[in-house]
Design an enzyme around this catalytic site. Sequence first.
Site, short mmCIF file in Angstrom:
data_model
loop_
_atom_site.label_atom_id
_atom_site.label_comp_id
_atom_site.label_asym_id
_atom_site.label_seq_id
_atom_site.Cartn_x
_atom_site.Cartn_y
_atom_site.Cartn_z
N ILE A 31 -36.26 -127.26 -12.35
CA ILE A 31 -37.16 -126.72 -13.36
C ILE A 31 -37.87 -125.45 -12.87
O ILE A 31 -38.36 -124.65 -13.67
CB ILE A 31 -38.19 -127.82 -13.77
CG1 ILE A 31 -38.74 -127.58 -15.16
CG2 ILE A 31 -39.30 -127.95 -12.73
CD1 ILE A 31 -39.50 -128.77 -15.73
N ASN A 85 -34.83 -131.71 1.74
CA ASN A 85 -36.20 -131.86 2.24
C ASN A 85 -36.46 -133.35 2.42
O ASN A 85 -36.21 -134.13 1.50
CB ASN A 85 -37.20 -131.27 1.24
CG ASN A 85 -37.03 -129.77 1.06
OD1 ASN A 85 -36.67 -129.07 2.00
ND2 ASN A 85 -37.29 -129.28 -0.15
N HIS A 98 -32.45 -136.35 -3.11
CA HIS A 98 -31.80 -135.24 -3.81
C HIS A 98 -31.36 -134.18 -2.84
O HIS A 98 -32.00 -133.96 -1.81
CB HIS A 98 -32.71 -134.63 -4.89
CG HIS A 98 -34.07 -134.22 -4.40
ND1 HIS A 98 -35.09 -135.12 -4.18
CD2 HIS A 98 -34.58 -133.01 -4.07
CE1 HIS A 98 -36.16 -134.47 -3.73
NE2 HIS A 98 -35.87 -133.18 -3.66
N HIS A 100 -30.68 -130.06 -2.84
CA HIS A 100 -30.79 -128.81 -3.58
C HIS A 100 -29.51 -128.02 -3.32
O HIS A 100 -29.10 -127.86 -2.16
CB HIS A 100 -31.96 -127.97 -3.04
CG HIS A 100 -33.32 -128.57 -3.21
ND1 HIS A 100 -34.22 -128.12 -4.15
CD2 HIS A 100 -33.94 -129.58 -2.54
CE1 HIS A 100 -35.35 -128.82 -4.04
NE2 HIS A 100 -35.21 -129.70 -3.07
P1 AMP Z 1 -38.46 -131.51 -3.14
O1 AMP Z 1 -39.62 -130.62 -2.75
O2 AMP Z 1 -37.27 -131.37 -2.22
O3 AMP Z 1 -38.89 -132.95 -3.35
O4 AMP Z 1 -37.95 -130.94 -4.52
C1 AMP Z 1 -38.31 -131.42 -5.77
C2 AMP Z 1 -37.78 -130.44 -6.77
O5 AMP Z 1 -37.83 -131.04 -8.05
C3 AMP Z 1 -38.58 -129.12 -6.87
O6 AMP Z 1 -37.72 -128.02 -6.55
C4 AMP Z 1 -39.04 -129.09 -8.33
O7 AMP Z 1 -39.03 -127.80 -8.88
C5 AMP Z 1 -38.03 -130.02 -8.99
N1 AMP Z 1 -38.48 -130.66 -10.23
C6 AMP Z 1 -39.67 -131.28 -10.45
N2 AMP Z 1 -39.71 -131.77 -11.70
C7 AMP Z 1 -38.52 -131.46 -12.28
C8 AMP Z 1 -37.95 -131.70 -13.57
N3 AMP Z 1 -38.62 -132.37 -14.52
N4 AMP Z 1 -36.72 -131.22 -13.83
C9 AMP Z 1 -36.04 -130.53 -12.88
N5 AMP Z 1 -36.51 -130.30 -11.64
C10 AMP Z 1 -37.74 -130.74 -11.34
#
Ligand code: AMP
Length: 112
Positions: A31, A85, A98, A100
Amino acid sequence: MTECLFCRIVSGEIPAEVVATSEHALAFRDINPTAPTHVLVIPTRHVVDIPTLAGAPAELADLVALGARVAAQEGLDDGYRLVANTGRAGGQVVFHAHLHVIGGRRMGWPPG
Ligand code: AMP
């Protein structure tokens, strides 16, 4: 009802721009993208982080393969970054595993 944001995306309760799916994983656009391509690849089953998936090699392999498929689909032939992460100090904010998939620009090193 689950509290986990990514479980809610898997169930369809929260919308996401899904770009690919596999037997055990789902890929959707971040997002808040940090590059021209920024896709998150998650296991559909709830596990907190990528190291936890080491106990489920088939799911881990499926996740990485989906990441590679997304990179190919996005035309990242010259390379890309796969980031996991892990834990608060590692920058993890969402505690559902997840990867990236980040690409489409030159990556710097070391990461911040
Ligand atoms: P992390 O910091 O590795 O836990 O990454 C979490 C990621 O989730 C971040 O890059 C956010 O931008 C992404 N994120 C959070 N909410 C959403 C959402 N509703 N849809 C898509 N990505 C999201």
